[in-house]
Each structure stands twice: as C-alpha cells, then as structure tokens.
Scaffold this active site. Structure first.
Site, PDB file in Angstrom:
ATOM      1  N   HIS A  79     -23.133  -4.702  -9.279  1.00 45.48           N
ATOM      2  CA  HIS A  79     -24.307  -4.947  -8.430  1.00 45.48           C
ATOM      3  C   HIS A  79     -25.361  -3.859  -8.635  1.00 45.48           C
ATOM      4  O   HIS A  79     -26.565  -4.145  -8.724  1.00 45.48           O
ATOM      5  CB  HIS A  79     -23.916  -4.930  -6.949  1.00 45.48           C
ATOM      6  CG  HIS A  79     -23.007  -6.032  -6.526  1.00 45.48           C
ATOM      7  ND1 HIS A  79     -21.757  -5.798  -6.015  1.00 45.48           N
ATOM      8  CD2 HIS A  79     -23.167  -7.380  -6.521  1.00 45.48           C
ATOM      9  CE1 HIS A  79     -21.182  -6.953  -5.706  1.00 45.48           C
ATOM     10  NE2 HIS A  79     -22.011  -7.925  -6.003  1.00 45.48           N
ATOM     11  N   ASP A 107     -20.586 -13.879 -13.892  1.00 49.97           N
ATOM     12  CA  ASP A 107     -20.655 -15.236 -13.336  1.00 49.97           C
ATOM     13  C   ASP A 107     -21.542 -16.080 -14.253  1.00 49.97           C
ATOM     14  O   ASP A 107     -22.631 -16.516 -13.863  1.00 49.97           O
ATOM     15  CB  ASP A 107     -21.214 -15.195 -11.914  1.00 49.97           C
ATOM     16  CG  ASP A 107     -20.328 -14.396 -10.981  1.00 49.97           C
ATOM     17  OD1 ASP A 107     -19.283 -14.915 -10.577  1.00 49.97           O
ATOM     18  OD2 ASP A 107     -20.677 -13.251 -10.661  1.00 49.97           O
ATOM     19  N   GLN A 149     -22.656 -19.582 -13.107  1.00 48.60           N
ATOM     20  CA  GLN A 149     -23.617 -19.453 -12.010  1.00 48.60           C
ATOM     21  C   GLN A 149     -25.001 -19.091 -12.535  1.00 48.60           C
ATOM     22  O   GLN A 149     -26.010 -19.680 -12.113  1.00 48.60           O
ATOM     23  CB  GLN A 149     -23.148 -18.389 -11.026  1.00 48.60           C
ATOM     24  CG  GLN A 149     -24.175 -18.065  -9.941  1.00 48.60           C
ATOM     25  CD  GLN A 149     -23.666 -17.011  -8.977  1.00 48.60           C
ATOM     26  OE1 GLN A 149     -23.013 -17.334  -8.003  1.00 48.60           O
ATOM     27  NE2 GLN A 149     -23.958 -15.747  -9.252  1.00 48.60           N
ATOM     28  N   VAL A 183     -20.555  -5.636 -16.189  1.00 49.22           N
ATOM     29  CA  VAL A 183     -20.149  -4.231 -16.087  1.00 49.22           C
ATOM     30  C   VAL A 183     -18.642  -4.197 -15.879  1.00 49.22           C
ATOM     31  O   VAL A 183     -18.101  -4.944 -15.061  1.00 49.22           O
ATOM     32  CB  VAL A 183     -20.878  -3.517 -14.934  1.00 49.22           C
ATOM     33  CG1 VAL A 183     -20.400  -2.078 -14.789  1.00 49.22           C
ATOM     34  CG2 VAL A 183     -22.391  -3.556 -15.155  1.00 49.22           C
ATOM     35  N   MET A 186     -15.937  -5.823 -13.217  1.00 50.38           N
ATOM     36  CA  MET A 186     -16.171  -5.409 -11.833  1.00 50.38           C
ATOM     37  C   MET A 186     -16.291  -6.643 -10.937  1.00 50.38           C
ATOM     38  O   MET A 186     -16.964  -7.615 -11.281  1.00 50.38           O
ATOM     39  CB  MET A 186     -17.460  -4.606 -11.743  1.00 50.38           C
ATOM     40  CG  MET A 186     -17.416  -3.292 -12.490  1.00 50.38           C
ATOM     41  SD  MET A 186     -17.107  -1.950 -11.355  1.00 50.38           S
ATOM     42  CE  MET A 186     -17.141  -0.565 -12.490  1.00 50.38           C
ATOM     43  N   ARG A 217     -13.766  -8.674  -5.348  1.00 47.44           N
ATOM     44  CA  ARG A 217     -12.405  -9.136  -5.048  1.00 47.44           C
ATOM     45  C   ARG A 217     -11.329  -8.244  -5.660  1.00 47.44           C
ATOM     46  O   ARG A 217     -10.145  -8.387  -5.330  1.00 47.44           O
ATOM     47  CB  ARG A 217     -12.221 -10.586  -5.508  1.00 47.44           C
ATOM     48  CG  ARG A 217     -13.003 -11.595  -4.664  1.00 47.44           C
ATOM     49  CD  ARG A 217     -12.698 -13.034  -5.059  1.00 47.44           C
ATOM     50  NE  ARG A 217     -13.256 -13.993  -4.108  1.00 47.44           N
ATOM     51  CZ  ARG A 217     -14.420 -14.603  -4.230  1.00 47.44           C
ATOM     52  NH1 ARG A 217     -15.195 -14.339  -5.277  1.00 47.44           N
ATOM     53  NH2 ARG A 217     -14.835 -15.466  -3.317  1.00 47.44           N
TER      54      ARG A 217
END
Length: 282
Positions: free
Chosen positions: A37, A150, A153, A176, A184, A187
C-alpha cells in the site's frame, strides 16, 4: 493530514485542493496498510500534488462465509503509516455513509470477471466495481493507483474506467514482496509461523514456471501443471485455481505467443492468498 469520515468532508478537501490547481492522486484501500500500500502512495506522491487514500472495508465485495468480520482494522496505525509517506487526506467512511438505507445501485463489469477470483468469489467484483465507482465519483482523482498483486482487479477497474468514460488514469504498480518472496497482503497477518513458511510455495511456484518460460517452454498446460504439482506437494496448501490467460485480454491460451498472466489462488489453512506473474514481454 486530514481524516474525513463523511463524503461532504472529503469533497470539501478535494475542492480546496483543486481551487489551488493541485492534481489529485488516489489510492483506495481496505486498511491494515503494508509496504505494498505504501508503495502505491509513494507513486501517487511522485506523480500528484495531493494524495488521498480511502480506508474502507467494503462489505459488498465479501461473500457470506468470507472474512469481512475478522478482516484486520487499525485506523490509528494506518494513519501513522500514511502520514509518514506524505498522504494529505484519509477518507474513512462508515458503511452507512457509503450504503445508506435504500441503496440499490451496483456496477457489474462482464467478461473479465467471470474467471479467476470472479469464479470462486461470486459477486466479489460487483462489490469492488461498485465501491470503486463511488469512490471515484466522491474523490474525482486525476490518477488512481492499484497493485499488480490483484492483477484481475486492476484489469477490471481499467476496463470499467474506460467503458464508463471516467475522467482519470488508472495506474498499476508492481507487486511488493517480502524479502523471501511472499507477496505483501493484509491477510498475511492471519498466518502462523508454519503457515507462513508454507505460503512461500506461491511465489516459488511462479518463479519456477517463469524459469521454464525463459528457458523456452511455451505450452500453457505444461507450465500450469508444473505450478499445480509444486503447490500440491505442500501439505498445508489447498488450491483454489491456477490458470494462464492472455494479458490483458484474459482469454484462454494453449501456446503462449505474447504476454500471459499466470495467476493463482491458494488457501493456506483458512487464509486465501493470491499471487501472479506476467510471462513474456509487455
């Protein structure tokens, strides 16, 4: 750094930034931030004058037996991390703010969503596309940043933004990884030490397939079987899917003659993890 809990607050913040001629970068998240993130936020910071992130665990993208209730949440920690990388505002709405009583409008992207995670998590992308559309309409960013981890997505959001003529650019940022290769993920916190070790089979199987591809293997079924065999050898792993599709079209492949997405989803214990690799040059 400002923390906004209502749509009117974040809109006022963005309006003020726009009045000063500032460009807006946006990173939508479900919180419990990790280095992946933070890398999205750094990219946003490099490209844009003002960076907004959202922290919202979106109930409409979780199935009835998934981990919505236990998904990790820690706003104080997230705000500290976001502040350290220079985020200007956090939008942290309640479920009621995003989905008030009587809400009944949803966004559905077809074709790209009927496979991979969309097949094993019915309704997931309907929830993702709905909340992302709402967030885009609320924040009105110039650029929005999504992670390659993702991959499906990111492709779905890009397609949606193009098809609906959304006035922004969707940017995909490379995955990452931890030092040992594990992608990463928020979860990962669910994994105990033994499961954490077992989870390395995801990235290692992708790497093995990548090595075979670089050595000249172009048969998609052979590469897929190689990954399946490696993951099946891990006792704690339970395979959801291992698939190879053309990239970015996500069409089935026999022979790999151009960019291809090797994507997998595996349960380690009760924790569902995903990872992927792009085979071939983009």
């Amino acid at each position: 750094m400002l923390v906004c809990n209502t749509i009117s607050e974040i809109r006022a913040f963005v309006r003020e930034a726009r009045s000063k001629g500032r460009s807006i970068g946006f990173v939508p998240t479900m919180g419990y931030l990790h280095e992946g993130h933070l890398e999205l936020m750094r990219r946003a910071k490099e490209r844009c004058d003002t960076v907004v992130i959202s922290i919202f665990v979106n109930p409409t993208q979780f199935g009835p037996n998934e981990d919505y209730d236990r998904y990790p949440r820690d706003l104080e920690r997230d705000a500290r991390l976001a502040g350290q990388v220079g985020v200007d505002a956090i939008f942290n709405p309640s479920v009621e703010e995003m989905y008030p009583a009587g809400y009944c409008t949803y966004v559905d992207v077809e074709r790209l969503t009927g496979k991979l995670c969309g097949l094993s998590r019915p309704g997931h992308f309907r929830g993702v596309c709905t909340v992302v559309t709402k967030l885009f309409n609320i924040v009105k960013p110039d650029y929005a940043f999504f992670g390659q981890k993702d991959a499906q997505q990111a492709l779905v959001i890009k397609r949606m933004a193009a098809d609906l003529n959304m006035d922004l650019e969707v940017i995909t940022v490379p995955t990452v990884r931890e030092a040992d290769g594990l992608a990463m993920s928020s979860r990962n916190v669910y994994l105990d030490p033994e499961q954490r070790r077992a989870a390395l089979v995801l990235s290692r199987s992708l790497e093995k397939a990548g090595e075979a591809f670089r050595a000249g293997e172009r048969d998609a079924s052979k590469l897929r079987q190689m990954v399946l065999d490696m993951i099946k050898a891990e006792p704690l792993a339970n395979i959801d899917y291992v698939e190879i599709y053309s990239y970015p079209e996500l069409e089935p492949l026999d022979q790999i003659n151009g960019p291809a997405l090797l994507a997998l989803a595996v349960k380690i214990g009760q924790t569902r993890l995903i990872d992927n690799a792009i085979l071939g040059q983009l």
